[in-house]
Motif scaffolding. Structure first.
Motif, PDB file in Angstrom:
ATOM      1  N   VAL A 131      -6.630  -5.393   2.620  1.00 17.74           N
ATOM      2  CA  VAL A 131      -6.293  -5.283   4.515  1.00 17.74           C
ATOM      3  C   VAL A 131      -5.061  -6.328   4.322  1.00 17.74           C
ATOM      4  O   VAL A 131      -3.842  -6.009   5.065  1.00 17.74           O
ATOM      5  CB  VAL A 131      -7.293  -5.356   5.257  1.00 17.74           C
ATOM      6  CG1 VAL A 131      -6.616  -5.484   6.341  1.00 17.74           C
ATOM      7  CG2 VAL A 131      -8.267  -4.006   4.779  1.00 17.74           C
ATOM      8  N   ASP A 132      -5.204  -7.627   3.940  1.00 15.38           N
ATOM      9  CA  ASP A 132      -4.057  -8.657   4.011  1.00 15.38           C
ATOM     10  C   ASP A 132      -2.818  -8.154   3.522  1.00 15.38           C
ATOM     11  O   ASP A 132      -1.791  -8.611   3.954  1.00 15.38           O
ATOM     12  CB  ASP A 132      -4.718  -9.799   3.570  1.00 15.38           C
ATOM     13  CG  ASP A 132      -5.964 -10.482   4.505  1.00 15.38           C
ATOM     14  OD1 ASP A 132      -6.082 -10.195   5.502  1.00 15.38           O
ATOM     15  OD2 ASP A 132      -6.594 -11.377   3.889  1.00 15.38           O
ATOM     16  N   LYS A 133      -2.976  -7.707   2.408  1.00 12.35           N
ATOM     17  CA  LYS A 133      -1.731  -7.406   1.523  1.00 12.35           C
ATOM     18  C   LYS A 133      -0.941  -6.394   2.268  1.00 12.35           C
ATOM     19  O   LYS A 133       0.356  -6.078   2.353  1.00 12.35           O
ATOM     20  CB  LYS A 133      -1.955  -6.972   0.041  1.00 12.35           C
ATOM     21  CG  LYS A 133      -2.472  -8.276  -0.761  1.00 12.35           C
ATOM     22  CD  LYS A 133      -2.750  -7.866  -2.106  1.00 12.35           C
ATOM     23  CE  LYS A 133      -3.173  -9.037  -2.958  1.00 12.35           C
ATOM     24  NZ  LYS A 133      -3.817  -8.695  -4.123  1.00 12.35           N
ATOM     25  N   ILE A 134      -1.856  -5.216   2.917  1.00 13.42           N
ATOM     26  CA  ILE A 134      -1.150  -4.357   3.752  1.00 13.42           C
ATOM     27  C   ILE A 134      -0.150  -4.938   4.709  1.00 13.42           C
ATOM     28  O   ILE A 134       0.658  -4.492   5.306  1.00 13.42           O
ATOM     29  CB  ILE A 134      -2.154  -3.090   3.967  1.00 13.42           C
ATOM     30  CG1 ILE A 134      -2.733  -2.397   3.000  1.00 13.42           C
ATOM     31  CG2 ILE A 134      -1.477  -2.401   5.269  1.00 13.42           C
ATOM     32  CD1 ILE A 134      -3.794  -1.432   3.117  1.00 13.42           C
ATOM     33  N   ALA A 135      -0.925  -5.780   5.311  1.00  8.08           N
ATOM     34  CA  ALA A 135      -0.328  -6.675   6.525  1.00  8.08           C
ATOM     35  C   ALA A 135       0.867  -7.341   6.081  1.00  8.08           C
ATOM     36  O   ALA A 135       1.860  -6.973   6.832  1.00  8.08           O
ATOM     37  CB  ALA A 135      -1.340  -7.519   7.074  1.00  8.08           C
ATOM     38  N   GLY A 136       0.982  -8.023   5.023  1.00  6.51           N
ATOM     39  CA  GLY A 136       2.111  -8.299   4.475  1.00  6.51           C
ATOM     40  C   GLY A 136       3.280  -7.496   4.397  1.00  6.51           C
ATOM     41  O   GLY A 136       4.382  -7.420   4.394  1.00  6.51           O
ATOM     42  N   LEU A 137       2.842  -6.212   3.613  1.00  7.90           N
ATOM     43  CA  LEU A 137       3.617  -5.061   3.413  1.00  7.90           C
ATOM     44  C   LEU A 137       4.209  -4.742   4.597  1.00  7.90           C
ATOM     45  O   LEU A 137       5.569  -4.406   4.790  1.00  7.90           O
ATOM     46  CB  LEU A 137       3.000  -4.017   2.623  1.00  7.90           C
ATOM     47  CG  LEU A 137       3.441  -2.485   2.586  1.00  7.90           C
ATOM     48  CD1 LEU A 137       4.379  -2.840   1.202  1.00  7.90           C
ATOM     49  CD2 LEU A 137       2.508  -1.585   2.072  1.00  7.90           C
ATOM     50  N   LYS A 138       3.668  -4.263   5.840  1.00 13.03           N
ATOM     51  CA  LYS A 138       4.119  -3.737   7.072  1.00 13.03           C
ATOM     52  C   LYS A 138       5.068  -4.637   7.599  1.00 13.03           C
ATOM     53  O   LYS A 138       5.895  -4.353   8.323  1.00 13.03           O
ATOM     54  CB  LYS A 138       2.758  -3.499   7.805  1.00 13.03           C
ATOM     55  CG  LYS A 138       2.103  -2.282   7.386  1.00 13.03           C
ATOM     56  CD  LYS A 138       3.052  -1.027   7.358  1.00 13.03           C
ATOM     57  CE  LYS A 138       2.346   0.166   6.535  1.00 13.03           C
ATOM     58  NZ  LYS A 138       3.237   1.383   6.688  1.00 13.03           N
ATOM     59  N   LEU A 139       4.617  -5.955   7.500  1.00 16.42           N
ATOM     60  CA  LEU A 139       5.749  -6.958   8.126  1.00 16.42           C
ATOM     61  C   LEU A 139       6.978  -6.823   7.452  1.00 16.42           C
ATOM     62  O   LEU A 139       7.892  -7.007   8.362  1.00 16.42           O
ATOM     63  CB  LEU A 139       5.047  -8.410   7.837  1.00 16.42           C
ATOM     64  CG  LEU A 139       5.597  -9.438   8.815  1.00 16.42           C
ATOM     65  CD1 LEU A 139       5.307  -9.248  10.396  1.00 16.42           C
ATOM     66  CD2 LEU A 139       5.152 -10.692   8.466  1.00 16.42           C
ATOM     67  N   LYS A 140       7.063  -6.563   6.513  1.00 18.91           N
ATOM     68  CA  LYS A 140       8.506  -6.439   5.510  1.00 18.91           C
ATOM     69  C   LYS A 140       8.864  -4.708   5.791  1.00 18.91           C
ATOM     70  O   LYS A 140       9.831  -4.420   5.191  1.00 18.91           O
ATOM     71  CB  LYS A 140       8.310  -6.504   4.035  1.00 18.91           C
ATOM     72  CG  LYS A 140       7.937  -7.975   3.943  1.00 18.91           C
ATOM     73  CD  LYS A 140       7.583  -8.131   2.509  1.00 18.91           C
ATOM     74  CE  LYS A 140       7.037  -9.461   2.288  1.00 18.91           C
ATOM     75  NZ  LYS A 140       6.870  -9.791   0.760  1.00 18.91           N
ATOM     76  N   GLY A 141       8.302  -3.997   6.626  1.00 12.97           N
ATOM     77  CA  GLY A 141       8.696  -2.497   6.670  1.00 12.97           C
ATOM     78  C   GLY A 141       8.170  -1.734   5.483  1.00 12.97           C
ATOM     79  O   GLY A 141       8.786  -0.560   5.400  1.00 12.97           O
ATOM     80  N   GLY A 142       7.238  -1.963   4.806  1.00 14.76           N
ATOM     81  CA  GLY A 142       7.107  -1.134   3.686  1.00 14.76           C
ATOM     82  C   GLY A 142       5.870  -0.038   3.975  1.00 14.76           C
ATOM     83  O   GLY A 142       5.458  -0.078   5.352  1.00 14.76           O
ATOM     84  N   SER A 143       5.886   0.765   2.912  1.00 15.60           N
ATOM     85  CA  SER A 143       4.871   1.958   3.121  1.00 15.60           C
ATOM     86  C   SER A 143       3.827   1.842   2.254  1.00 15.60           C
ATOM     87  O   SER A 143       3.631   1.362   1.213  1.00 15.60           O
ATOM     88  CB  SER A 143       5.838   3.073   2.920  1.00 15.60           C
ATOM     89  OG  SER A 143       4.837   4.568   2.690  1.00 15.60           O
ATOM     90  N   LEU A 144       2.511   2.538   2.739  1.00 13.82           N
ATOM     91  CA  LEU A 144       1.382   2.677   1.917  1.00 13.82           C
ATOM     92  C   LEU A 144       1.593   3.269   0.416  1.00 13.82           C
ATOM     93  O   LEU A 144       0.674   3.250  -0.302  1.00 13.82           O
ATOM     94  CB  LEU A 144       0.167   3.325   2.694  1.00 13.82           C
ATOM     95  CG  LEU A 144      -0.275   2.325   3.940  1.00 13.82           C
ATOM     96  CD1 LEU A 144      -1.355   3.018   4.577  1.00 13.82           C
ATOM     97  CD2 LEU A 144      -0.747   1.239   3.524  1.00 13.82           C
ATOM     98  N   GLU A 145       2.893   4.012   0.526  1.00  6.25           N
ATOM     99  CA  GLU A 145       3.145   4.780  -0.919  1.00  6.25           C
ATOM    100  C   GLU A 145       3.176   3.597  -2.062  1.00  6.25           C
ATOM    101  O   GLU A 145       2.909   4.031  -2.986  1.00  6.25           O
ATOM    102  CB  GLU A 145       4.316   5.339  -0.648  1.00  6.25           C
ATOM    103  CG  GLU A 145       4.607   6.523   0.318  1.00  6.25           C
ATOM    104  CD  GLU A 145       5.751   7.217   0.280  1.00  6.25           C
ATOM    105  OE1 GLU A 145       6.126   8.491   0.073  1.00  6.25           O
ATOM    106  OE2 GLU A 145       6.887   6.218   0.509  1.00  6.25           O
ATOM    107  N   SER A 146       3.492   2.474  -1.893  1.00  5.10           N
ATOM    108  CA  SER A 146       3.569   1.398  -2.707  1.00  5.10           C
ATOM    109  C   SER A 146       2.202   0.735  -2.932  1.00  5.10           C
ATOM    110  O   SER A 146       2.229  -0.459  -3.460  1.00  5.10           O
ATOM    111  CB  SER A 146       4.732   0.404  -2.255  1.00  5.10           C
ATOM    112  OG  SER A 146       4.138  -0.312  -1.183  1.00  5.10           O
ATOM    113  N   TYR A 147       1.317   1.545  -2.693  1.00  3.79           N
ATOM    114  CA  TYR A 147      -0.292   0.673  -2.957  1.00  3.79           C
ATOM    115  C   TYR A 147      -0.538   0.133  -4.255  1.00  3.79           C
ATOM    116  O   TYR A 147      -1.355  -0.923  -4.321  1.00  3.79           O
ATOM    117  CB  TYR A 147      -1.339   1.608  -2.332  1.00  3.79           C
ATOM    118  CG  TYR A 147      -2.042   2.711  -3.323  1.00  3.79           C
ATOM    119  CD1 TYR A 147      -2.858   2.489  -4.073  1.00  3.79           C
ATOM    120  CD2 TYR A 147      -1.241   4.056  -3.340  1.00  3.79           C
ATOM    121  CE1 TYR A 147      -3.439   3.507  -5.049  1.00  3.79           C
ATOM    122  CE2 TYR A 147      -1.411   4.694  -4.544  1.00  3.79           C
ATOM    123  CZ  TYR A 147      -2.886   4.614  -5.191  1.00  3.79           C
ATOM    124  OH  TYR A 147      -3.019   5.563  -6.236  1.00  3.79           O
TER     125      TYR A 147
END
Length: 456
Positions: A268-284
Motif C-alpha cells: 500500500v505504501d508503494k502504491i501511494a508513492g506510485l500514485k503521487l507520481k501519476g502512475g497506474s496499478l498496471e505497473s504493479y
C-alpha cells in the motif's frame, strides 16, 4: 427520453427527496425548506489562463459553488480533474451541506475546482495554474466566508501553491485552506482522516450487524476500490486493525490479492508513492509479486472476488452499479460504506436497501458517503479551529476527536433512521442509515435556515 441536464446533481436531490418522504408527511411545513435548500446560494464560474512549459497560454474553467452557509462558512474541497463540470460540483456541494451538518461542527457546504488535469503536468505548470486559479478564487473566499480544501487532483502540493498565491495576493496569513502542511497551519492526521473515519464508522456498524466480521480478525475480507488518499488510508487502517484487504483499483483496472495474506502495508505504501507520481496499478509488478497479486484491466473489484465481507467504495461517484450490487450480495457482503461521495448508483442503493429489510443475518447494511466519509471534512473543521486559536493539537488529540465525531454521526444516523424510515421491519432487521443521514442533516440545516429567515 430526455436526459437530465445535471444528472449527478439530480441523482443526489432525488435520493434526499425520497429519504425525506416519511418526515415530510409528518412535517409538511418543511417542504418549503426542501424547495429552497436545493438552490445554491451562489455559483461562481471563471476563466483560468496559465502558461505551459513551452510558453504557450492554456485555458481552463474554474468553479466555486457556495451552496449553503446556514451552519457556518462554506466548506468543501477543490477538485482538479478533466471531468469536472457544474453538475458534479453542484451534487458535491449539495451533499457536502448535509455531510458537514452531521459532523456537529460549524460548517456550511460548498465545492469547487476546475477541469484542469494535473496528471502529466510538471510542478512548474501546476504552480502556474494554481496561481491563476487562486488569483480569481481569492476574491470570493475568506476564513469566515469560505474555506476550501483538497479533493481529487488537489493534494498537499496544490494546496501549498494555492495558499502561497493567496498569501501574496491578500498579504495575510490565515487559515484560508485546509489540508495545509504541518509546518504552516496543517493538522495532524488530516491526510488520513477520511479513510480512518470510514473505518471508525464501519466498526460501529459491524458491532451491531455482524460482530463475527470484526476488523480485528484476519478472516474478515475487506474489498476497497480506489487507490488515492481515501483508499490508501482506509486500507492501512484495516491492515493495522488486523483484517484482510483484498482489493484496490484505479481508473484503468483493479489489483486483487490472490493469497490469504491480502495486501501488505508495504505494498500500500508503494502504491501511494506510485500514485503521487501519476502512475497506474498496471505497473504493479514493479513493487508486488505476481504470485500474490493479479491485475484486471478495465474492471472494478466488485465482481472479481468470490467472497467479500465488507465493501468500501473509495474512488469516485457511481462506482457500484446495480449488477455489481447483486454481485456483492452473492459474495456474502454484509456492509457497504462509501469512502467516495455517492459511490453507489441509485439502482445499487435500492438493491442494498431492499436487501437490508430481509432481517438480521441477511443482506447488506449500507452507509452513504455523507455519513461514513465525513471524517475528512471533520478534521478540516478541527484544522480551522486550531488555526483560529493558533494552536497545534497532537495526533492523539485529533484522532480522539475524530473518533468521537464518527461515533456521534453513527448514533445520529441510527436513531433518526429508526424514527423516520417509515418502514415496518421484520424482527431484528436494521434501520436505514441512508434515511437517518439524510433526514438528520436536512433537519439541522433547515432549522438553522428558518431561524435566519431563509424560509418561513
Amino acid at each position: 427520453m430526455v436526459l437530465p441536464h445535471e444528472p449527478e446533481f439530480e441523482q443526489a436531490l432525488a435520493e434526499l427527496t425520497l429519504s425525506l418522504q416519511p418526515f415530510l408527511k409528518a412535517n409538511p411545513q418543511y417542504q418549503k425548506a426542501l424547495t429552497i435548500v436545493q438552490v445554491p446560494e451562489r455559483i461562481i464560474q471563471f476563466r483560468v489562463v496559465w502558461e505551459d512549459d513551452q510558453g504557450r497560454p492554456q485555458v481552463n474553467r474554474g468553479f466555486r459553488v457556495q451552496y449553503n452557509s446556514a451552519l457556518g462558512p462554506y466548506k468543501g474541497g477543490l477538485r482538479l480533474h478533466p471531468t469536472v463540470n457544474l453538475s458534479i460540483l453542484k451534487f458535491l456541494g449539495f451533499e457536502q451541506t448535509f455531510k458537514n451538518a452531521l459532523t456537529g461542527l460549524s460548517m456550511g457546504g460548498g465545492k469547487g475546482g476546475s477541469d484542469f488535469d494535473p496528471k502529466g503536468k510538471s510542478d512548474a505548470e501546476i504552480r502556474r495554474f494554481c496561481v491563476g486559479f487562486m488569483t480569481e478564487l481569492s476574491k470570493h473566499i475568506g476564513q469566515d466566508t469560505d474555506v476550501p480544501a483538497g479533493d481529487i487532483g488537489t493534494g498537499g502540493r496544490e494546496i501549498g501553491f494555492m495558499f502561497g498565491a493567496y498569501k501574496k495576493l491578500r498579504n495575510e496569513f490565515t487559515g484560508i485552506l485546509t489540508g495545509k502542511g504541518l509546518l504552516w497551519g496543517g493538522s495532524k492526521i488530516r491526510p488520513e482522516a477520511t479513510g480512518y473515519g470510514v473505518i471508525y464508522y464501519v466498526e460501529h456498524m459491524i458491532a451491531k450487524a455482524c460482530p463475527e466480521y470484526s476488523l480485528t480478525k484476519p478472516t474478515t475480507l475487506v474489498a476497497i476500490s480506489g487507490s488515492g488518499n481515501v483508499a490508501q488510508y482506509t486500507a492501512l487502517k484495516v491492515i493495522e486493525l488486523g483484517a484482510t484487504v483484498v482489493s484496490l483499483s484505479d481508473s484503468r483496472g483493479s489489483l486483487i490479492a490472490t493469497t490469504d495474506k491480502g495486501f501488505s502495508k508495504e505494498v500500500v505504501d508503494k502504491i501511494a508513492g506510485l500514485k503521487l507520481k501519476g502512475g497506474s496499478l498496471e505497473s504493479y509488478k514493479d513493487f508486488a509479486s505476481e504470485t500474490e497479486y493479479a491485475y484486471h484491466a478495465g474492471q472494478r473489484p466488485w465482481k472479481l472476488l468470490p467472497k467479500i465481507h465488507i465493501a468500501l467504495p473509495g474512488a469516485t461517484q457511481n462506482e457500484v452499479s446495480g449488477d455489481e450490487a447483486e454481485a456483492l450480495i452473492a459474495a456474502g457482503t454484509r456492509i457497504v460504506a462509501e469512502g467516495s461521495n455517492m459511490g453507489c448508483t441509485a439502482e445499487a442503493v435500492e438493491i442494498f436497501e431492499k436487501s437490508r429489510k430481509e432481517g438480521k443475518g441477511k443482506g447488506i447494511w449500507y452507509a452513504p458517503g455523507k455519513a461514513s466519509n465525513c471524517g475528512g471534512v471533520a478534521v478540516s473543521g478541527l484544522e480551522m479551529a486550531q488555526n483560529s486559536q493558533r494552536l497545534h493539537w497532537t495526533q492523539e488529540e485529533v484522532d480522539a476527536k475524530l473518533k468521537g465525531i464518527m461515533t456521534e454521526c453513527y448514533k445520529t444516523c441510527l436513531d433518526v433512521g429508526s424514527k423516520w424510515s417509515g418502514e415496518d421491519l421484520p424482527e431484528g432487521a436494521l434501520p436505514s442509515l441512508l434515511f437517518g443521514a439524510n433526514v438528520a442533516g436536512f433537519i439541522k440545516v433547515a432549522d438553522a435556515m428558518k431561524e435566519q429567515g431563509d424560509w418561513w
